[in-house]
Design a protein around this motif. Sequence first.
Motif, mmCIF file in Angstrom:
data_model
loop_
_atom_site.group_PDB
_atom_site.id
_atom_site.type_symbol
_atom_site.label_atom_id
_atom_site.label_comp_id
_atom_site.label_asym_id
_atom_site.label_seq_id
_atom_site.Cartn_x
_atom_site.Cartn_y
_atom_site.Cartn_z
ATOM 1 N N THR A 353 63.913 -48.549 -14.027
ATOM 2 C CA THR A 353 63.323 -47.309 -14.562
ATOM 3 C C THR A 353 63.945 -46.942 -15.896
ATOM 4 O O THR A 353 65.172 -46.974 -16.062
ATOM 5 C CB THR A 353 63.536 -46.148 -13.569
ATOM 6 O OG1 THR A 353 62.986 -46.507 -12.304
ATOM 7 C CG2 THR A 353 62.862 -44.888 -14.071
ATOM 8 N N THR A 354 63.083 -46.573 -16.860
ATOM 9 C CA THR A 354 63.556 -46.124 -18.175
ATOM 10 C C THR A 354 63.463 -44.610 -18.268
ATOM 11 O O THR A 354 62.826 -43.950 -17.430
ATOM 12 C CB THR A 354 62.714 -46.724 -19.313
ATOM 13 O OG1 THR A 354 61.376 -46.170 -19.241
ATOM 14 C CG2 THR A 354 62.652 -48.248 -19.223
ATOM 15 N N ASP A 357 59.919 -43.517 -18.499
ATOM 16 C CA ASP A 357 59.293 -43.418 -17.176
ATOM 17 C C ASP A 357 59.602 -42.078 -16.528
ATOM 18 O O ASP A 357 58.720 -41.412 -15.974
ATOM 19 C CB ASP A 357 59.800 -44.540 -16.252
ATOM 20 C CG ASP A 357 59.429 -45.934 -16.748
ATOM 21 O OD1 ASP A 357 58.357 -46.065 -17.367
ATOM 22 O OD2 ASP A 357 60.218 -46.867 -16.502
ATOM 23 N N ASP A 361 57.113 -39.232 -15.234
ATOM 24 C CA ASP A 361 56.997 -39.094 -13.775
ATOM 25 C C ASP A 361 57.397 -37.699 -13.288
ATOM 26 O O ASP A 361 56.840 -37.186 -12.307
ATOM 27 C CB ASP A 361 57.864 -40.142 -13.072
ATOM 28 C CG ASP A 361 57.323 -41.547 -13.248
ATOM 29 O OD1 ASP A 361 56.170 -41.686 -13.695
ATOM 30 O OD2 ASP A 361 58.062 -42.513 -12.955
ATOM 31 N N ARG A 368 53.144 -41.274 -21.992
ATOM 32 C CA ARG A 368 54.204 -42.115 -22.542
ATOM 33 C C ARG A 368 54.306 -41.985 -24.059
ATOM 34 O O ARG A 368 55.394 -42.058 -24.633
ATOM 35 C CB ARG A 368 53.966 -43.563 -22.136
ATOM 36 C CG ARG A 368 53.945 -43.760 -20.617
ATOM 37 C CD ARG A 368 53.756 -45.222 -20.235
ATOM 38 N NE ARG A 368 54.906 -46.018 -20.582
ATOM 39 C CZ ARG A 368 56.013 -46.123 -19.828
ATOM 40 N NH1 ARG A 368 56.091 -45.451 -18.679
ATOM 41 N NH2 ARG A 368 57.022 -46.877 -20.205
#
Length: 421
Positions: A353-354, A357, A361, A368
């Motif tokens: 996970t970045t 993200d 989320d 994004r």
Amino acid sequence: MGDVIDELEWRGLISQSTDLAALRELMAEGPITFYTGYDPTAASLHHGHLVQLIVMKHLQNAGHRPLALVGGATGLIGDPRMSGERTLNESEVVAQWAEKLKQQISRFLSFEGPAAARMVNNYDWTGDLTAIELLREVGKYFRLGTMIAKDTVARRLASDEGISFTEFSYQLLQANDFLQLYRRYGCVLQTGGNDQWGNLIGGTELIRKAEGKSVHVLTTPLITKADGTKFGKSEGGAIWLDPQMMSPYAFYQFWLQTEDADVERLLKVFTFLNQEEIAELVSATAENPRDRVGQKRLAYEVTTLVHGKEKADFVVAASKALFGSGDLFALDGDTLLEATASLPSCEVKLDETTLIDMLVDAGLEKGRGAARRTMSAGGAYLNGEKILDEEQVVSAKDVLPGNLVLFRKGRRSMAVGRVVS
């Protein structure tokens, strides 16, 4: 010790009273017994009840004897509200709530010494009271015109819903509480919120007619903000005193968000700081508003009063760490979990996970593209550190106690990532 009435007036804690001069004289003669009632209509007390508990503590500190009444009987009925008829709760639920309220109240008062507090429950004298006894011994002293004229009753009668006989009769039971406490303990003063004035006066009238004696009532004003709006709602609803219903961290943050214009009044009402201390805090807040000196002291004092010094110190440390001026890794997992319980959240997979993200989320960014623009502008942070690399993933070294990572957009939009395997 100074005059407690002067103290309460200076703090803005007196709205209406029956005869303040006579009450002063009575208090000057020696300690009196007084009471305040708390109905178990929920599983916890809230900030409005806290005002009453603080008044009780001021009076006890001045040497007067408190009776803390939990309404095990009146809680089964519920005080009439402007907004409409209450839902009647099950007897078992009310009994459970009554026990919880007793535990909460007991933390604010001393039950030892010459001014020892006493906990009482009106179910003790109301539970076995028959309808005939209520009508003969209490009802005969009440006049229907007076009962109907009371503000809440009058408004409810004029509404489409009206008012049930059950709620209409509440004022008889509360008046009888004062009479019973007068007879049993020599109680001569009842305190409460200004919205209770009509019910409180009913008790003084009942004692005057039934016993031929004069007793007193003191009410606190509705606490409002400087702009006149009602004080005391958070995003989650009421400002509960139960840590299970509102975490100490969320409680602290609520007080920390106080507007500058409200600091002085709330310090007077909700803390026991003296005049000089409050004046210094108000002056410091006016000189350097960005430092929020008054708000920080208010939040700390009220959190300490309600949750204890240890919890208050924990949430102060958590608050500093969350907003970049403390070490997040030095906090324990329980404190971090509590401090972040109400934040937006998302799941995080290590080495996958970045931050992009997570921003999307958790709902801090709508897409994004927006998340990338925030990051390139230097507005994305992981555990308080600015992140510029869009491809950087969360790794084990980023995981905080409690199996969390914290991230934010800008200075204030914060969220939490919960690490999953």
